[in-house]
Write an enzyme that holds these catalytic residues in place. Sequence first.
Site, PDB file in Angstrom:
ATOM      1  N   ASP A  70      16.272 117.167  16.124  1.00  0.00           N
ATOM      2  CA  ASP A  70      14.815 116.987  16.142  1.00  0.00           C
ATOM      3  C   ASP A  70      14.497 115.633  16.755  1.00  0.00           C
ATOM      4  O   ASP A  70      15.392 114.816  16.975  1.00  0.00           O
ATOM      5  CB  ASP A  70      14.197 117.170  14.749  1.00  0.00           C
ATOM      6  CG  ASP A  70      14.524 116.053  13.770  1.00  0.00           C
ATOM      7  OD1 ASP A  70      15.552 115.362  13.957  1.00  0.00           O
ATOM      8  OD2 ASP A  70      13.767 115.879  12.806  1.00  0.00           O
ATOM      9  N   TYR A  72      13.241 111.762  17.721  1.00  0.00           N
ATOM     10  CA  TYR A  72      13.238 110.465  17.050  1.00  0.00           C
ATOM     11  C   TYR A  72      11.928 110.330  16.269  1.00  0.00           C
ATOM     12  O   TYR A  72      10.865 110.738  16.740  1.00  0.00           O
ATOM     13  CB  TYR A  72      13.338 109.333  18.063  1.00  0.00           C
ATOM     14  CG  TYR A  72      14.643 109.301  18.835  1.00  0.00           C
ATOM     15  CD1 TYR A  72      15.866 109.150  18.182  1.00  0.00           C
ATOM     16  CD2 TYR A  72      14.652 109.394  20.225  1.00  0.00           C
ATOM     17  CE1 TYR A  72      17.067 109.097  18.898  1.00  0.00           C
ATOM     18  CE2 TYR A  72      15.850 109.343  20.941  1.00  0.00           C
ATOM     19  CZ  TYR A  72      17.044 109.198  20.274  1.00  0.00           C
ATOM     20  OH  TYR A  72      18.219 109.149  20.975  1.00  0.00           O
ATOM     21  N   PHE A  83      17.548 113.209  22.703  1.00  0.00           N
ATOM     22  CA  PHE A  83      18.334 111.973  22.837  1.00  0.00           C
ATOM     23  C   PHE A  83      17.661 110.905  23.699  1.00  0.00           C
ATOM     24  O   PHE A  83      18.119 109.773  23.750  1.00  0.00           O
ATOM     25  CB  PHE A  83      19.746 112.257  23.378  1.00  0.00           C
ATOM     26  CG  PHE A  83      20.601 113.057  22.444  1.00  0.00           C
ATOM     27  CD1 PHE A  83      21.184 112.463  21.334  1.00  0.00           C
ATOM     28  CD2 PHE A  83      20.815 114.412  22.659  1.00  0.00           C
ATOM     29  CE1 PHE A  83      21.978 113.196  20.451  1.00  0.00           C
ATOM     30  CE2 PHE A  83      21.600 115.164  21.791  1.00  0.00           C
ATOM     31  CZ  PHE A  83      22.184 114.554  20.689  1.00  0.00           C
ATOM     32  N   HIS A 192      29.349 114.461  16.889  1.00  0.00           N
ATOM     33  CA  HIS A 192      28.043 113.932  17.299  1.00  0.00           C
ATOM     34  C   HIS A 192      28.198 112.477  17.756  1.00  0.00           C
ATOM     35  O   HIS A 192      29.081 111.756  17.262  1.00  0.00           O
ATOM     36  CB  HIS A 192      27.076 114.014  16.115  1.00  0.00           C
ATOM     37  CG  HIS A 192      25.644 113.835  16.474  1.00  0.00           C
ATOM     38  ND1 HIS A 192      25.054 112.598  16.573  1.00  0.00           N
ATOM     39  CD2 HIS A 192      24.692 114.748  16.781  1.00  0.00           C
ATOM     40  CE1 HIS A 192      23.783 112.753  16.907  1.00  0.00           C
ATOM     41  NE2 HIS A 192      23.536 114.046  17.044  1.00  0.00           N
TER      42      HIS A 192
END
Length: 228
Positions: A70, A72, A83, A192
């Site tokens: 989701d 920031y 990202f 991740h």
Amino acid sequence: MITTDNIFNISKDWKLFLESEFSKPYFNILTDFVIKEYIENICYPPKDQIFDALNSCPLDDIKVIILGQDPYHRINQSNGLAFSVNSGIKLPPSLKNIFKEISNNYDNKERKNGNLLSWSKQGVLLLNSVLTVRQGIPNSHSGKGWEKLTDFIIQNLSHRGSNLVFLLWGSYAQRKDKLINQQKHMILRSGHPSPLSANRGLWFGNRHFIKTNQYLKSNKKTTINWFK
């Protein structure tokens, strides 16, 4: 005034692609929820950028799909691309580690601009599973319907496309692999890029950026300039 028209600004190719989903009951419920949230709370990305991951990457240009969770949730960071942050904003830890891995892939060449719009323009779909979030509360818009829409996107890109690269970073993204035809496309999995995962040795050294371009080149597709 926030309305459906100005909160869900979406390009014609994507609107046609998603037309069947827009008419389903879950999307009407999602729309009402998102409009209410943007009226009553500070939410990200800005309402005119909710669909920028799609709008900045035309359907027919897609070569690579990077899946996030989701947006920031802090001020001035989110610009609708997974990202990515706005130019001039300090790099979040995950993005910093993404850039470190790119640098390691390409003889320590550095990228410093956190705005990844240029990747979108080259055919990299930077898609979050959930497209909105309330300020300061990660995952606050999860389970409201966005996942149904983005799962539809992933599954149908897999169906209509050929020789795409799907980058699945972390367990959340990797659960989406069931939506992808693994006989038609390349799936690259790793930990991740967050510090928790990266510091445990699950991110650095995956060479995903080199491998992506090798696969694209082998299928006679233009490679991605990760520094552009």
